[in-house]
Design an enzyme around this catalytic site. Sequence first.
Site, PDB file in Angstrom:
ATOM      1  CB  ALA A  74      26.020 -23.392 -41.302  1.00  0.00           C
ATOM      2  CD  GLN A 182      30.331 -26.875 -48.310  1.00  0.00           C
ATOM      3  OE1 GLN A 182      30.371 -28.036 -48.691  1.00  0.00           O
ATOM      4  NE2 GLN A 182      29.464 -26.002 -48.775  1.00  0.00           N
ATOM      5  CB  CYS A 329      28.853 -17.458 -52.915  1.00  0.00           C
ATOM      6  SG  CYS A 329      28.879 -19.204 -52.489  1.00  0.00           S
TER       7      CYS A 329
HETATM    8  C1  LIG Z   1      26.167 -23.664 -46.772  1.00  0.00           C
HETATM    9  C2  LIG Z   1      27.116 -22.960 -45.895  1.00  0.00           C
HETATM   10  C3  LIG Z   1      26.673 -22.082 -44.896  1.00  0.00           C
HETATM   11  C4  LIG Z   1      25.211 -21.758 -44.714  1.00  0.00           C
HETATM   12  O1  LIG Z   1      24.544 -22.840 -44.153  1.00  0.00           O
HETATM   13  P1  LIG Z   1      22.951 -22.861 -44.033  1.00  0.00           P
HETATM   14  O2  LIG Z   1      22.684 -24.073 -43.229  1.00  0.00           O
HETATM   15  O3  LIG Z   1      22.452 -22.955 -45.450  1.00  0.00           O
HETATM   16  O4  LIG Z   1      22.532 -21.611 -43.360  1.00  0.00           O
HETATM   17  C5  LIG Z   1      27.603 -21.495 -44.094  1.00  0.00           C
HETATM   18  N1  LIG Z   1      28.910 -21.739 -44.239  1.00  0.00           N
HETATM   19  C6  LIG Z   1      29.383 -22.563 -45.190  1.00  0.00           C
HETATM   20  C7  LIG Z   1      30.847 -22.805 -45.292  1.00  0.00           C
HETATM   21  C8  LIG Z   1      28.500 -23.194 -46.052  1.00  0.00           C
HETATM   22  O5  LIG Z   1      28.971 -24.005 -46.989  1.00  0.00           O
END
Ligand SMILES: *Cc1c(COP(=O)(O)O)cnc(C)c1O
Length: 388
Positions: A74, A182, A329
Amino acid sequence: MSHRPIYLDNHATTPLDERVLAAMLPYFREHFGNPASISHVYGWEAEAAVKESRQILAEAIHATPEEIVFTSGATEANNLAIKGVAEAYFKKGRHIITVQTEHNAVLDPCHYLESLGFEVTFLQVQNDGLIDLTELVKAIRPDTILVSVMTANNEIGVLQPLATIGAICRENEVLFHTDAAQAIGKIPLDVEAMKIDLMSLTAHKIYGPKGIGALYVRRRNPRVKLSPQMHGGGHERGMRSGTLYTPQIVGFAKAVELALSEMDSEAKRLTNLRQRLWAKICQLHGIVLNGHPIQRLAGNLNISVKNVDGAALALGLQPIIAVSSGSACTSTKASPSHVLTALGHSPELAFASVRFGIGRFNNELEIDLAAEHLCKTVKPLQTVFSSI
Ligand SMILES: *Cc1c(COP(=O)(O)O)cnc(C)c1O
């Protein structure tokens, strides 16, 4: 039984589901081909697996397979969406709207764009973590090119009203991006009904592997233009070059498929566990629930405790329960969570907070033990704190 702490940090990451691992294994071994190899069976096998996975992911959000761009997760999807739109549309406008409680993978690309001359409006949230829709409408200008509002918050679990935001954006002809890291597999998502133009996804929050995610990029009504952030072999229709990671992609699709098939029953089970946890800790002196009480992820409970030292609280919890604390975080920096301070909390109250992320492999016994340990940890800290 192992004596490791009870894992209640499922918003940070989740264990890989055995069924996901089983689906992935053949693609490390006999089906190791490069899906871009078109002249032999090794490539065809990998290509078929990627194609099927892409179809599963597209259906999960009511998109078409051509609208799915695989990324490393993400973080990369958010970067591609935000910087990719900014570069492709800067002649139309240089204003972006997002929210103060977004993940850093949205906030930091926005700050970077500010350094290049873009203007970003960071909307405040209300005390319950939801955005004020009239503030959003007021913030939209003729030069606004993108609105980015996350689906579900990773700290306080709050669910933003996506369909209404989507309607506002479409009406104003502004692109709408949402970070759904999420949310995928936990709540219904529909890019058509919700008028979403770009959506970031990841596998490792839903019992899939780390290092794989996707960006949904709308192809019609409107067709979204995107400047690639990774140049190379022209994979993913030029939007993201790099050899596709077949085992991770297969695991991602399997994880989504499982989460969708169990979504309703799992949401009920997690809500019950969350309510059980809250019922056992809500009588603690000075406890505050962070985020909207109902409009939130089933497995999320985030609390702050008044008159408690946050560092001592985190230290006391850690041998028995694995949770995130109020600075989680930004754990490399000792700063309070930007999400909790955006709710109006003082730095002290933000530090003295605990995020419970209840997941697929947690049970009632674990919840009871966690509640008991939280109460046991908090009480002496409050006495010490208030006597000095
Ligand atoms: C975990 C998370 C990310 C980052 O995702 P990755 O796949 O670890 O890069 C981004 N946005 C939210 C809301 C997340 O919970």
